[in-house]
Scaffold this motif. Sequence first.
Motif, mmCIF file in Angstrom:
data_model
loop_
_atom_site.group_PDB
_atom_site.id
_atom_site.type_symbol
_atom_site.label_atom_id
_atom_site.label_comp_id
_atom_site.label_asym_id
_atom_site.label_seq_id
_atom_site.Cartn_x
_atom_site.Cartn_y
_atom_site.Cartn_z
ATOM 1 N N SER A 1 0.845 -1.196 0.000
ATOM 2 C CA SER A 1 0.000 0.000 0.000
ATOM 3 C C SER A 1 0.881 1.247 0.000
ATOM 4 O O SER A 1 2.000 1.229 0.502
ATOM 5 N N ILE B 1 2.061 4.674 1.252
ATOM 6 C CA ILE B 1 2.006 5.461 2.480
ATOM 7 C C ILE B 1 2.373 6.896 2.087
ATOM 8 O O ILE B 1 3.492 7.146 1.672
ATOM 9 N N GLY B 2 1.420 7.787 2.185
ATOM 10 C CA GLY B 2 1.688 9.163 1.776
ATOM 11 C C GLY B 2 1.657 9.297 0.261
ATOM 12 O O GLY B 2 0.631 9.077 -0.354
ATOM 13 N N VAL B 3 2.805 9.596 -0.312
ATOM 14 C CA VAL B 3 2.874 9.816 -1.760
ATOM 15 C C VAL B 3 4.120 9.146 -2.329
ATOM 16 O O VAL B 3 5.177 9.190 -1.710
ATOM 17 N N LEU C 1 6.577 4.791 9.216
ATOM 18 C CA LEU C 1 6.860 3.371 9.433
ATOM 19 C C LEU C 1 8.209 3.130 10.094
ATOM 20 O O LEU C 1 8.734 2.022 10.035
ATOM 21 N N GLY D 1 -0.281 0.943 6.648
ATOM 22 C CA GLY D 1 1.054 1.042 7.225
ATOM 23 C C GLY D 1 1.167 0.187 8.480
ATOM 24 O O GLY D 1 2.225 -0.331 8.787
ATOM 25 N N ARG E 1 6.804 8.497 4.477
ATOM 26 C CA ARG E 1 6.741 7.058 4.748
ATOM 27 C C ARG E 1 7.872 6.637 5.697
ATOM 28 O O ARG E 1 7.682 5.760 6.544
ATOM 29 N N PHE F 1 -4.490 9.480 5.269
ATOM 30 C CA PHE F 1 -3.346 10.222 4.744
ATOM 31 C C PHE F 1 -3.763 11.468 3.980
ATOM 32 O O PHE F 1 -2.935 12.114 3.347
ATOM 33 N N ARG G 1 9.967 0.348 5.451
ATOM 34 C CA ARG G 1 9.891 0.067 4.010
ATOM 35 C C ARG G 1 11.142 0.458 3.242
ATOM 36 O O ARG G 1 11.270 0.133 2.077
#
Lengths: 214, 585
Positions: free
Chosen positions: A45, A47-49, B373, B294, B369, A76, B377
């Motif tokens: 998925s 997350i953010g952009v 997280l 997430g 991100r 988000f 990632r």
Amino acid sequence: MDQNQNCHKNNEFLFKVLIIGDVAVGKSSIMKRFAENVFDRKYGSTIGVDFKTKKLKLGGKAVKLQIWDTAGHERFRSITSAFYRGAHGIVLVYDVTRMETFTNIPKWLQELDLQDYNCTVKILFGNKSDLSSERDVPRETAFKYADSNNMFLFETSAKTGNSVNEAFEHLVSRMLVAFHEAESTATKPILSGDLSTCILSEQEKIIAGSGCSC
Amino acid sequence: MSSVGGIDAVRVKVALEENPNDIRRFVIDPNITTFADLYKWIQRAFYIKRNLEISHRLSCGNSLLNFTITSDKDLQEAVVATVNSPYLELSIHVTDETVVPNESEDWIVLDGYDIPMIKDIRSFGNRLALPIASALRKRVENTLYQITSAFIDTSRKSPLGESDWLAHFDDEGRLINPQELWVIVFNWGVEPTLRKDVWKHLLNVFPPDLTEIDREKYLLMKSKVYWQIRASWKREDQLPKTEPLRDMVWKDVRRTDRTYPYFDVPDEHQRLTSLFNILVTYAILNPDVSYAQGMSDLAAPLLVVMEDEAVTFTCFSTLMARCKKHFLPDGKAMSLKFDHLTLLVQKFDPELYKYLLKVEADDMFFCYRWLVLDLKREFQFDDALNIMEAIWSSLLPPPPKDAPQSPSGETFNTANKLCNHSSAVLRSEGYNSLPYSYQSLVNANNDENFSDEDEYAQLNINDFGGKLELVSLPDPYHLGDGNPFTLFLCLAILILHRERVFSEQDYNSLASSFDKKVRKHDAEKVLSKARQLFSQYLRHCEIVDNNEFVSLQKPKEKVKEKKNDSWFDDNSCEIVSSSGQEIQC
């Protein structure tokens, strides 16, 4: 983040394109298919952009697309909406196998209205068209809706690659039209790389009204 | 020193001649401890920099003999003479007032010392058949906790192994000297096979001071509760209530780390079901955060390591206690992290900061991100495990029950002074050790029972004199919303790629160049750079002054104006203010 300055340099165009839509409709897959010509069902998925760049030639013009792939999750929204600013093109994606993702499209349009970008070139992707047996959104309904909202609709499959490139090429040509229309109808003489050149004028809207632009 | 009669650990009790009640206890390995080592350690233990005279006190019948120790040979003889006594009893006398500071005002670290391990006490006890009352041992160990933390073997290369790990438990399986453990993990990681056990402690799953049996009972109890809750939402009549949630969770579970062998299984596999159950149960129990994309990324590694659904749930819950702020819709925690990361770049790499300003990327949104997280990632799955455990170990170890955490009295301050100084020593020599000062500060900060705020405020940070560009950095309590190390990992990545950043013309190319590095960063390089930067930062936070703790205002009293340039909401201004103390550097 004002890449309008770079919008047009030495006959090269730079457009910022935003991909939005519900969770798991295939936004990232569309981007990956278009930018890298790959498909991976196991893509995590967003997350953010996420960001990708893609260069293409269209009608003798070199175009560089900055593609911003946003997270579909409501949570988000505060960050993703921060990226809406300055977009020249918007790709709205729904999943043809899930009706609710289609009925949410107006909400996404509203979101854009709130951001005051209702003047950007918009295009609708009905993704996962390969899953014909699971189809939930009838073609006619979708095309009718797109028509009444002056958007072009492409039913795409990021998995097979079907119509993805065509849809993006169409978007680019619309953005080029918008650019030139704005250039020719602008009140002030346009210098190369002028800020205003990527913003559609009223005039252009009327011209585009019958077609597929905003 | 040559081998000393097969003895591999000697318990040392040192008293100050001027004040015989002022006593320090620790353990040495006589085979590798030189007189010079001992001398320095005693200096540190008593927090004195003057010259000392050390003498060995030996009971001989009814009389007490004193032998001055001035060489390795003297020390060796003293050890041999003590073979039948519970302690090597030493007395020290401060001989002069000469303060011999190094230029840096810090002490020199001696090479080649080893960690006085708790296992050594055991082997000592066994080999010499000395009946050591467990209460006494506990006291010794707690004293050790204060002192040995200074003596981490900085030359070690290997991650925490089984013998290190087992050595950190007493006879009943209580975790002892956790601070040392945390430091080892922070600097060198954990053997993968030990993760199942070590992680539970790193995540603070257990209340402090449980015996092994109690811990098992505790986990069992937690698991039981989990199964009950799980069963309750899985009831036929309850399922419709959670349909949208389950839908959402499943969409992510089926695309979480599926390329990693553990999850490279069919959709119907129990492992995916377990991950799904964990996330749904958590969401139901925590409606404020529910489920957000997430979270599956954070839960997956725990399941891979724990291999047990209920235990994973317990671990995930404790992890989320800290991380849930990342996922709350108000975005306050994230806003704060962005602000602080910007500050760090500004402070540590002004040139890079200028460039980010130029391309209008100083908002750091492209690191979103990373921050949400904890960088999970950004690395290969296995490397991400190293990163995660480094972050966890950079946070608070559980406060030892008997450790000096009383908010009142001299002990507390003395202990912290000791810790502070020791860490200063290590760091000034360029070791990448986690400063204990920070750990103990964090301890104090996070201990809910820690009621006396005045005392805790005193343990804080001083400014260090405007030597550098005037940029205010929050103290470790507040930096990164109490998780500063994650910010330093981000900073490390940025700095390691600064040349690449400079070559990017605009925000998008910059952001997409980092996107290309997803799951490809070199964990080792990033970790080592981050540790180095973190040390640098903490050194600035150090209380350099030997005698005084500089009192800082409590956060609530300090209202600082800060530009409100946050993108979330107007309240963010308030949050920045409440981040309180700042360090001028």
